[in-house]
Design an enzyme around this catalytic site. Structure first.
Site, short mmCIF file in Angstrom:
data_model
loop_
_atom_site.label_atom_id
_atom_site.label_comp_id
_atom_site.label_asym_id
_atom_site.label_seq_id
_atom_site.Cartn_x
_atom_site.Cartn_y
_atom_site.Cartn_z
N HIS A 199 23.27 33.22 -34.65
CA HIS A 199 21.66 32.23 -35.57
C HIS A 199 21.62 32.38 -36.72
O HIS A 199 21.23 31.23 -37.36
CB HIS A 199 20.32 33.06 -34.71
N GLU A 443 21.16 27.35 -20.01
CA GLU A 443 21.93 28.12 -21.28
C GLU A 443 22.16 29.42 -20.50
O GLU A 443 22.58 30.30 -20.95
CB GLU A 443 20.75 28.48 -22.34
N ASP A 467 23.93 29.34 -25.89
CA ASP A 467 23.50 30.63 -25.00
C ASP A 467 24.77 30.41 -23.89
O ASP A 467 25.24 31.79 -23.25
CB ASP A 467 22.47 31.09 -24.59
N CYS A 514 21.94 20.56 -26.89
CA CYS A 514 20.98 20.85 -27.90
C CYS A 514 21.56 22.30 -28.73
O CYS A 514 21.37 22.75 -29.36
CB CYS A 514 19.91 21.22 -27.82
#
Ligand code: PEP
Ligand code: MG
Length: 583
Positions: A199, A443, A467, A514
């Site tokens: 992240h 995910e 993920d 996304c």
């Protein structure tokens, strides 16, 4: 001395500037000997700091909201008890009196000794209590400096030089710390640790500044104020470059700037492939203010609002319904009726909360209570968030997006709570859109294999490839030592993505990607070949992807897909994917 160090490129471009090295611990303190005769003065500073820290804890406890979790009060009590432990103070006093350490140095020495003792403890629960001591001593250290906890953070050390020429060098940077970059405007960053899709890296890309992670030993090899070139395209850092190399990179920088300006011309061009297929490009954001960048890049909505970032870097508790509502309201109104997919809090793995709130979500493992799992164990917090999103839906196209689902039971519980949140608003007579759409992130591999259940319950799906790759390949996305195995085009990943796109289209449900794959222009043609029509990425990547799309022909690209999906030899598969650029 000139040298180059290598890591992983996470955000492209070239930056030239001076290093600002940051110690990973916020315990970076001044170490010096006090002069004989200064002991009493130094001891007074120590007592005052303990006093201030105690007052801070008492105030925090008094101000705890009524609905604060019980653990919060317990946590504050534990810290208060530690602060009152005479042994802790006595040891520091002894170091000041006998060895003439300054107070901060004495305290960190006591802490180091304590942490060593905790290291030797086998019981995992007791072992973790070392963190309490660290937090308590940090609080006293901050009080010693006479600043608040947050202001004292190393990242807040704004140096006196132009921040646009500062390159942050650190062992690691937490995602919530990366958020501070948004305010401080640095020109690049380099870390020893980290993976391409952590992240932290994702936030860096959103800032559109060059960055390299996994640059082993960077923080010890690079010294404060060293001149650096960060080549974000290759993940290389050149330390103290000679003028000839500097010149070459300045030239490249100018070229890149020019190319970027040229891309701006595409901003208002409708996104259509050569064969006329309309493609929907949306943006990923972390904070409401990011909506401005999304609009500037021509995004047609927010495909992913990572709402957990609203919960980070806070000293005053989790944002309640009203505060969240304001944030969501701000975003939906900024987006002028375009969709805004507000993903419910996805805390855990490499996204932990900073500061005092950590007690609530401390170190959730990637296989632990992450995302919706955590929300379902904290129904009151979840309901607050759902109500806030629902209220925003009265003012624009707010939509709910649920992360990390794997089980039908979780889906049912989620919808049950959405129903409760609606009822609570009805009881209060507060407006919301009763037909607000609810989507799910795909995910985890399990979600792919029970897709019919997702299609039954949800209005739309969004594939979280970051993920999906992590959990399918068993690769920690934040660990640079396995970064070479983190493979977005692994045949298992590609077939899962294709299956989800295909099944959604058959069922007439909209599906987007996304994850970071959506913003990687080298993969755009491959995703188009799979029939993907909705992409969501950081605003900084959007025009590059658009440029690829405008040159692509979906109907022709589709003909090459089967061969790619059935090719298990990496070098053959790579060639086939590369060939798509010639179609
Ligand atoms: C993903 O997993 O691809 C995703 C978009 O979610 P995050 O990166 O926030 O985990
Ligand atoms: Mg995810």
């Amino acid at each position: 001395m000139t040298f180059a160090i290598y890591g992983l490129s996470v955000s492209n471009g070239v930056a030239i500037g001076q290093a600002l090295t940051i110690s990973s611990a916020s315990l970076e303190v001044d170490h010096h000997f006090i002069l004989p005769g200064e002991e009493q003065q130094e001891l007074k500073r120590l007592y005052d700091a303990f006093g201030a820290a105690k007052k801070e804890l008492t105030d925090l406890k008094t101000d705890l909201p009524e609905n604060a979790p019980e653990e919060m009060a317990v946590f504050l009590d534990v810290h208060y008890l530690i602060l009152n432990d005479p042994e802790l103070q006595n040891k520091a006093i002894e170091l000041i009196k006998k060895r003439h350490f300054n107070a901060a140095w004495a305290l960190t020495t006591v802490l180091d000794e304590l942490l060593e003792t905790f290291e030797d403890i086998e019981d995992p629960y007791l072992k973790e209590r070392g963190a309490d001591f660290r937090q308590v001593i940090e609080r006293v250290l901050v009080a010693l400096k006479g600043t608040s906890h947050l202001e004292d953070h190393p990242l807040q050390k704004k140096v006196d030089r132009e921040s646009s020429e500062v390159i942050i060098v650190a062992q690691d940077i937490a995602p919530h710390d990366m958020l501070r970059f948004k305010e401080l405007n640095f020109c690049a960053f380099v870390t020893d640790l980290g993976g391409k899709n952590s992240h932290t890296a994702i936030v860096a890309r959103s800032l559109d500044i060059p960055a390299a992670v996994g640059v082993k030993n960077a923080s010890s090899l690079i010294k404060q104020d060293d001149w650096l070139i960060v080549d974000g395209d290759r993940g290389v850092v050149i330390v103290n470059p000679p003028s000839i190399i500097l010149e070459e990179y300045r030239h490249r920088q100018a070229e890149l700037r020019l190319a970027k300006n040229k891309l701006q011309l595409l901003k208002h061009t409708p996104t259509k492939t050569l064969d006329g297929q309309k493609i929907n490009l949306m943006a990923n954001i972390e904070m409401p203010e990011d909506a401005a960048e999304a609009l500037k890049s021509g995004a047609l909505g927010i495909g992913l609002f990572r709402s957990e970032f609203l919960f980070m870097n806070r000293q005053d508790g989790i944002p309640g319904e009203e505060e969240q509502y304001q944030a969501y309201f701000q975003t939906v109104t900024a987006m002028h009726g375009m969709p805004v997919n507000i993903r419910t809090i996805d805390i855990g793995a490499d996204k932990n909360l900073d500061s005092d709130l950590k007690t609530i979500t401390s170190d959730i493992s990637p296989l632990g209570l992450r995302g919706i799992r955590w929300s379902l164990t904290e129904p009151d917090i979840f309901l607050e968030q759902l109500r806030a999103i629902l209220r925003a839906s009265a003012h624009g196209k707010a939509q709910i997006l649920i992360p990390m689902l794997t089980q039908v039971k979780e889906i049912e519980q989620t919808f049950e709570l959405i129903k409760v949140a609606k009822q609570q608003l009805d009881d209060r007579g507060v407006a919301y859109n009763p037909n607000l759409q609810v989507g799910a992130m795909i995910e985890l591999p399990a979600a792919v294999f029970i897709l019919p259940a997702f299609l039954k319950y949800f209005d739309f799906l969004s594939i979280g490839t970051n993920d999906l790759i992590q959990y399918t390949l068993g690769i920690d996305r934040a660990d640079s030592s396995v970064a070479h195995l983190y493979d977005p085009v692994h045949p298992a990943i590609l077939s899962m993505i294709y299956k989800v796109i295909y099944d959604c289209q058959e069922a007439g449900k909209s599906v987007s990607i996304c994850g970071e794959m959506a913003g990687d222009a080298t993969l755009t043609r491959l995703l188009i070949a799979m029939g993907l029509k909705d992409f969501s990425m950081h605003a900084s990547q959007l025009l590059m992807v658009k440029r690829e799309l405008l040159k692509a022909d979906m109907s022709k690209l589709k003909n090459y897909l089967t061969e790619i999906l059935t090719s298990f030899e990496p070098h053959i598969q790579a060639k086939l994917i590369e060939n798509l650029s010639k179609v």
